[in-house]
Design an enzyme around this catalytic site. Structure first.
Site, PDB file in Angstrom:
ATOM      1  N   GLU A 235     -66.689 -59.388  15.778  1.00  0.00           N
ATOM      2  CA  GLU A 235     -66.559 -60.126  17.036  1.00  0.00           C
ATOM      3  C   GLU A 235     -65.157 -60.728  17.188  1.00  0.00           C
ATOM      4  OE1 GLU A 235     -70.027 -62.771  16.953  1.00  0.00           O
ATOM      5  OE2 GLU A 235     -71.174 -61.191  17.939  1.00  0.00           O
ATOM      6  N   ARG A 285     -76.062 -49.822  18.363  1.00  0.00           N
ATOM      7  CA  ARG A 285     -75.604 -50.992  17.575  1.00  0.00           C
ATOM      8  C   ARG A 285     -76.372 -51.254  16.280  1.00  0.00           C
ATOM      9  NH1 ARG A 285     -74.768 -57.218  19.694  1.00  0.00           N
ATOM     10  NH2 ARG A 285     -75.336 -58.180  17.730  1.00  0.00           N
ATOM     11  N   ASP A 314     -79.386 -59.227  15.929  1.00  0.00           N
ATOM     12  CA  ASP A 314     -78.826 -60.570  15.842  1.00  0.00           C
ATOM     13  C   ASP A 314     -79.902 -61.621  16.114  1.00  0.00           C
ATOM     14  OD1 ASP A 314     -77.113 -62.682  15.744  1.00  0.00           O
ATOM     15  OD2 ASP A 314     -76.125 -62.298  17.651  1.00  0.00           O
ATOM     16  N   GLU A 342     -81.051 -70.086  18.331  1.00  0.00           N
ATOM     17  CA  GLU A 342     -80.175 -69.502  19.354  1.00  0.00           C
ATOM     18  C   GLU A 342     -80.941 -68.645  20.360  1.00  0.00           C
ATOM     19  OE1 GLU A 342     -76.913 -67.217  17.776  1.00  0.00           O
ATOM     20  OE2 GLU A 342     -76.352 -66.473  19.746  1.00  0.00           O
ATOM     21  N   GLU A 442     -92.907 -65.337  21.411  1.00  0.00           N
ATOM     22  CA  GLU A 442     -92.671 -63.896  21.514  1.00  0.00           C
ATOM     23  C   GLU A 442     -93.392 -63.320  22.738  1.00  0.00           C
ATOM     24  OE1 GLU A 442     -94.222 -61.642  18.190  1.00  0.00           O
ATOM     25  OE2 GLU A 442     -92.804 -60.031  18.583  1.00  0.00           O
ATOM     26  N   TRP A 472     -71.965 -55.380  24.642  1.00  0.00           N
ATOM     27  CA  TRP A 472     -72.460 -55.849  23.343  1.00  0.00           C
ATOM     28  C   TRP A 472     -73.423 -54.892  22.658  1.00  0.00           C
ATOM     29  CZ3 TRP A 472     -69.912 -60.028  21.610  1.00  0.00           C
ATOM     30  CH2 TRP A 472     -69.246 -60.813  22.561  1.00  0.00           C
TER      31      TRP A 472
HETATM   32  C1  GCU Z   1     -74.076 -64.366  17.222  1.00  0.00           C
HETATM   33  C2  GCU Z   1     -73.751 -65.668  17.871  1.00  0.00           C
HETATM   34  C3  GCU Z   1     -72.323 -66.066  17.657  1.00  0.00           C
HETATM   35  C4  GCU Z   1     -71.985 -66.008  16.166  1.00  0.00           C
HETATM   36  C5  GCU Z   1     -72.347 -64.653  15.599  1.00  0.00           C
HETATM   37  C6  GCU Z   1     -72.213 -64.579  14.096  1.00  0.00           C
HETATM   38  O1  GCU Z   1     -73.437 -63.312  17.886  1.00  0.00           O
HETATM   39  O2  GCU Z   1     -74.039 -65.595  19.245  1.00  0.00           O
HETATM   40  O3  GCU Z   1     -72.154 -67.356  18.171  1.00  0.00           O
HETATM   41  O4  GCU Z   1     -70.650 -66.267  15.959  1.00  0.00           O
HETATM   42  O5  GCU Z   1     -73.693 -64.373  15.890  1.00  0.00           O
HETATM   43  O6  GCU Z   1     -73.256 -64.611  13.430  1.00  0.00           O
HETATM   44  O7  GCU Z   1     -71.128 -64.487  13.574  1.00  0.00           O
END
Ligand code: GCU
Length: 608
Positions: A235, A285, A314, A342, A442, A472
């Protein structure tokens, strides 16, 4: 969380000098009527033995931290009014039981739902020593031993943690040491470039020397630092790929630097193409981590631990176990969980995670991993977790990290008993509510393993196409007649990354477990599920059912005699959860109804 701490009766006004001293303090205050002796046996390490003597007194033996863990185990069983152990030996299954805080030095917390950072503010260390001791106590009371204090995305000035802020970091490490908690820092892979070195290439001698010198300085200040946590080539973060090097070359270079001090490099495997073109059908992905790491099995240094998210995407509400956790037998691995909610309700909606974790541990042979990590759900809020009931996730994570076979119901019941003194009948209702909360969430959110129908970036609330035409790699491809991606051998081939017995379990849509159906298969809405319902009917039914379940959860919550201040917060969040569940139910059902034109067999209201 505060409630459990207050059951330990006495505030920790002074810093105990050692785990043994802390153990004596806790035992004498929490169990004043029970005579307990401790006996240090360094050979037992973190393990302990509790023995009840004929005169009713207890002897706790163990290594220094083992004694502490044994003392908390005894205290917990006494406060839970469980039968006290006569002879109990226990030692942790996993060596590093980590909490990863995603705290930034400006005081914000990435994906934090419990207020600002416990450690930082305005570019500096900023903490209340009293709360640090509480945090140490919380961790030790459930056997957690490593605390990474800063975000894996290392934003300025956190790069200075290894340099300008070292004395302050060392003082923080001093505070946590008596609790058996060692610190860890997230580092920026390109850090040498802040020091006049033109590259961060792991094979460059100047880079290697810089890291060796830095490790020496850092370990001089904090001799028991657990090591460094690294998010590289992920990322947008820098990493070895820039220099044409693989991740074994990258991680091993750092491992050499910390080896003389017993340090570890915890290297995250969250590496995927986050700039995918949604039109590109050749990239899937979930396959990414395997493709980047599996071929390197056996090439990582022995003080490198690969930290792998539990699922291949994720932290969605349901994902299969990452194939990487099953396929790298010659590498030290850690499984990464996320306590921060999250994608699972932002600590507004109730989501108790231990049922999900137990499923993961059941699929994962215990010897495959040596450590576990969890992204923290803590923050500066008075109750630490924003939603008071989210504390169950921190607590039960500790129990499971110690013993992955911990019984789910018993762990949740233990937390409830330690936290609230309420009538037995109410306690039972609370435990049931917590245990069912994951399945309820869920049902009203993304259906049958599809995931990702959340509002982009923020990740709370529904937006069924929010991630559909984005970069993404998170697509569901719902059309007028079908949904999902075929990930079997005839599709993207993701399923081939698993051992054969797992391939067999999921490859046929007729026998694939329902809850993973749309993770593995593209199916028409008219597909007949095992129970005879069509796929679309099942989607409608789950969403209505999930919403109705929340209506009754909220009624139960309003009836339960939580003490204040928890009661007001719990009730207020329950009302927000109800609103959220209705949004999810109506928006997801409307989305599918509009696409498919198929009516709900029960004629319930779906908006057009
Ligand atoms: C997710 C998350 C990010 C975080 C990333 C990670 O994508 O939304 O905020 O940085 O995971 O685990 O590195």
């Amino acid at each position: 969380m505060k409630a459990w701490l207050s059951r330990l009766h006495t505030d920790l006004v002074t810093v105990p000098s050692s785990p043994e001293e802390l153990a004596r303090f806790e035992l004498s205050h929490a169990l004043p009527d029970i005579s307990c002796r401790i006996e240090t046996d360094p050979s037992m390490g973190e393990g302990y033995h509790i023995c009840r003597k004929s005169d009713g007194s207890f002897l706790i033996s163990g290594g220094s931290t083992g004694i502490l863990y044994g003392s908390y185990a005894l205290i917990r069983s006494a406060l839970c009014e469980k039968s006290m152990p006569d002879n109990l030996s226990s030692s942790p299954r996993y060596a590093l039981r980590m909490i990863n805080c995603w705290d930034n030095m400006d005081g914000t917390v990435e994906r934090g739902y419990s207020g600002r950072s416990l450690f930082f503010e305005d570019g500096h260390f900023h903490y209340d020593p009293f709360r640090m001791r509480e945090l140490g106590r919380l961790m030790a009371s459930v056997g957690l031993n490593i605390l990474c204090i800063n975000n894996v995305n290392v934003h300025f000035p956190a790069q200075l943690l290894l340099e300008d802020y070292l004395p302050e970091a060392a003082s923080l490490a001093d505070l946590f040491r008596p609790f058996g908690v060692r610190l860890m820092f997230s580092i920026d892979y390109s850090q040498p470039m802040r020091h006049g070195i033109s590259t961060a290439d792991p094979l460059d001698p100047a880079v290697q020397e810089w890291w060796k010198g830095t490790a020496k300085r850092v370990y001089n200040a904090i001799p028991d630092l657990a090591g460094f946590l690294v998010k590289a080539d992920s990322e947008g973060r820098p990493g070895p790929f820039t220099y044409g090097r693989n991740h074994a070359e990258g991680a091993n270079m750092l491992a050499d630097a910390v080896r003389p001090y017993g340090g570890k490099i915890v290297w995250r495997c969250f590496v995927y193409n986050c700039r995918q073109d949604w039109r590109d059908k050749t990239t899937d992905r979930p396959k990414a981590a395997w493709e980047h790491y599996a071929y390197l099995d056996g090439q990582f240094a022995d003080n490198v631990i690969l930290q792998i998210k539990h699922g291949p995407f994720d932290f969605q509400v349901r994902e299969p176990l990452s194939p990487l956790l099953l396929g790298m037998k010659k590498t030290n691995l850690a499984m990464e969980l996320q306590l921060a909610q999250e994608y699972t309700g932002h600590q507004i909606d109730i989501y108790t995670m231990i049922p999900m974790w137990r499923e993961l541990f059941e699929e994962l042979p215990a010897e495959n991993i040596m450590s576990v990590a969890a992204v923290s759900n803590l923050g500066r809020d008075e109750n630490y977790t924003g939603h008071p009931l989210a504390a169950v996730n921190f607590f039960t994570y500790g129990l499971l990290a110690w013993d992955p076979e911990t019984d789910t119901t018993a762990a949740v019941a233990e937390w409830a008993r330690l936290t609230y003194i309420i009538p037995a009948e109410d306690e039972k209702k609370l435990v049931n509510l917590l245990l069912s909360s994951r399945r309820v969430y869920e049902k009203y959110t993304a259906p049958l393993g599809i995931g990702w129908m959340v509002t982009p970036h923020d990740h709370y609330g529904p937006n069924p196409s929010g991630y559909e035409y984005d970069m993404w790699g998170t697509y569901h491809k719902a059309s007028h007649d079908a949904i999902g991606i075929d990930r079997t051998a005839s599709g993207t081939g993701y399923l081939n990354q698993y051992p054969e017995y797992i391939q067999k379990k999921y490859e046929d849509p007729g026998t694939c477990p329902d809850l993973y159906l749309l993770f593995y298969h593209r199916l028409p809405y008219t597909f007949r599920m095992k129970d005879g319902r069509t796929l679309i009917q099942r989607i409608y039914d789950d969403h209505f059912e999930g919403y109705y379940d929340v209506i009754s959860m909220v009624e139960t919550i309003h009836d339960l005699p939580f003490p204040n201040p928890d009661r007001d917060v719990i009730r207020e969040r329950a009302n927000r959860q109800l609103h959220n569940a209705k949004e999810w139910c109506d928006i997801i059902n409307t989305f599918f109804h509009r696409l498919s034109g198929i009516e709900d067999e029960h004629g319930r209201i779906i908006y057009d």
